[in-house]
Design an enzyme around this catalytic site. Structure first.
Site, PDB file in Angstrom:
ATOM      1  N   TYR A   1      17.915  29.314   9.058  1.00  0.00           N
ATOM      2  CA  TYR A   1      16.803  30.005   9.705  1.00  0.00           C
ATOM      3  C   TYR A   1      16.872  29.870  11.226  1.00  0.00           C
ATOM      4  CZ  TYR A   1      14.466  30.487   5.172  1.00  0.00           C
ATOM      5  OH  TYR A   1      14.157  30.829   3.883  1.00  0.00           O
TER       6      TYR A   1
ATOM      7  N   LYS B   1       0.836  -1.201   0.000  1.00  0.00           N
ATOM      8  CA  LYS B   1       0.000   0.000   0.000  1.00  0.00           C
ATOM      9  C   LYS B   1       0.870   1.250   0.000  1.00  0.00           C
ATOM     10  CE  LYS B   1      -0.389  -0.148   5.045  1.00  0.00           C
ATOM     11  NZ  LYS B   1      -1.305  -0.171   6.210  1.00  0.00           N
TER      12      LYS B   1
ATOM     13  N   MET C   1      13.258  24.382   3.093  1.00  0.00           N
ATOM     14  CA  MET C   1      12.386  23.762   2.096  1.00  0.00           C
ATOM     15  C   MET C   1      13.174  22.967   1.061  1.00  0.00           C
ATOM     16  SD  MET C   1       9.520  25.455  -0.419  1.00  0.00           S
ATOM     17  CE  MET C   1       8.461  25.966   0.931  1.00  0.00           C
TER      18      MET C   1
END
Length: 357
Positions: free
Chosen positions: A254, A35, A302
């Site tokens: 950051y 799955k 990101m």
């Protein structure tokens, strides 16, 4: 040219891990659980690798089963959530899918006419899906009255704490299951998730359901896949795109969450949380470059993350960094990120190409 960030998929690892599952399952047969797009590895790649060895697959839902047929494989496919609509039953019957029957609404859909073979789920304590043991006699009577009992393959249940050797819950669930299905001795039984394969003396009956172990990650608390004799099927890799000396007192990234205590060779790696790498994997999370273990520093961005190259001073721009794989287990990364290997593997995004090897 696209950036070379990639998830390398080791087909031989699937086969090795499935053989390990069968070895641990003893007399039970094993259906491969594929799955969630083969736990993020690509359902076509996984089923192609395992098709010669398994005679049954298992998925969550019918669209995943259809992907197996589209890949050209004809084994029966168990649908662990059953069907989500009455109309799906005809497709299941036609295509050889075996839905799990777990609630009264699904039971009412059977009615008259042709229906697929199916499994009946017993709720032994997980309390997600399934009929309580005291409900089974009525369920089986309804099936018999509807002329459908001969199409019941068997019974399934799911363990809540099989990953914890010290828990007595799995023993209780096993006893409840045996007592609940005893009136129907001719039907098959399936209880064994990946963790159950590693529990000494745990009955797996006729069919086990290995899932995460097929991909080389651990289903057990405080153990990694390699410690259990499993081989990682995915190596997540990304290139160093720059290196620099961060001077003592300077910070990286950051929030300035990491500050160098001394001059430190730092590298930036072209991968981040948009690729599925966990944002919460902070300083000291392991990675590797050129076979040498290194560590993350600062926050994951990101599209990039920073690594301390002090342990690999010869690393250069363009060298590939292993975020998890053969040197660093995905289970180690998961622990540092406060999650589990399942989430990391299934969370690698489509931006990262899967390359079979």
């Amino acid at each position: 040219m696209p950036r070379p960030t990639v998830a390398r998929i080791d087909l031989d690892a699937f086969r090795h891990n499935f053989r390990r599952a069968r070895e641990l399952a003893g007399d039970a047969q094993s259906m491969a659980v594929v799955k969630a797009d083969g736990y993020g590895h690509g359902i076509e790649a996984v089923t192609s690798a395992l098709s010669p060895d398994t005679t049954r697959f298992a998925v969550a839902c019918i669209e995943e089963a259809l992907a197996i047929r589209q890949a050209g494989h004809q084994q029966p496919v168990a649908l662990l959530q059953g069907t989500h609509a009455r109309d799906d039953l005809a497709d299941c019957e036609r295509l050889g899918f075996e839905p799990v029957l777990h609630n009264q609404e699904q039971l009412s859909w059977l009615g008259s006419g042709r229906s697929p073979d199916f499994w009946v789920k017993v709720n032994t304590g997980m309390n997600r899906l399934g009929f309580r043991p005291e409900e089974l006699p009525e369920v089986m009577s309804k099936l018999q009255a509807a002329g459908r009992q001969h199409q019941v393959i068997g019974f399934v249940t799911h363990f809540a704490r099989a990953d914890d050797f010290d828990s007595e819950m799995t023993i209780r669930q096993t006893r409840v299951f045996e007592e609940a299905v005893a009136p129907w001795p001719g039907l098959l039984r399936s209880v064994g998730n990946s963790a159950a394969h590693f529990r000494p003396g745990q009955p797996l009956y006729e069919w086990s359901r290995p899932g995460i172990m097929l991909y080389g990650a651990s289903p057990m608390e405080n153990r990694t896949g390699p410690e259990l004799g499993l081989r990682p099927a995915m190596s997540l890799e990304a290139p160093l795109i720059t290196t620099r000396i961060v001077r003592a007192g300077e910070s990286v990234g950051y929030g300035a969450s990491w500050t160098a205590e001394q001059d430190t060779l730092m590298g930036m790696v072209a991968i981040g949380y948009a690729d599925g790498y966990p944002r919460h994997a902070g300083t000291d999370t392991p990675a590797a470059v050129n076979g040498q273990r290194i560590r993350l520093i600062g926050r994951v961005s990101m599209d990039m993350l920073a690594v301390d190259l002090s342990a690999a001073p010869d690393a250069r721009e363009g060298d590939m960094v292993e975020l998890w794989g053969k040197t660093v287990s995905v289970d180690e990364v998961a622990r540092h990120a406060g999650t589990i290997g399942y989430e990391l593997l299934t969370g690698v995004t489509s931006r990262v190409p899967r390359v079979r090897e």
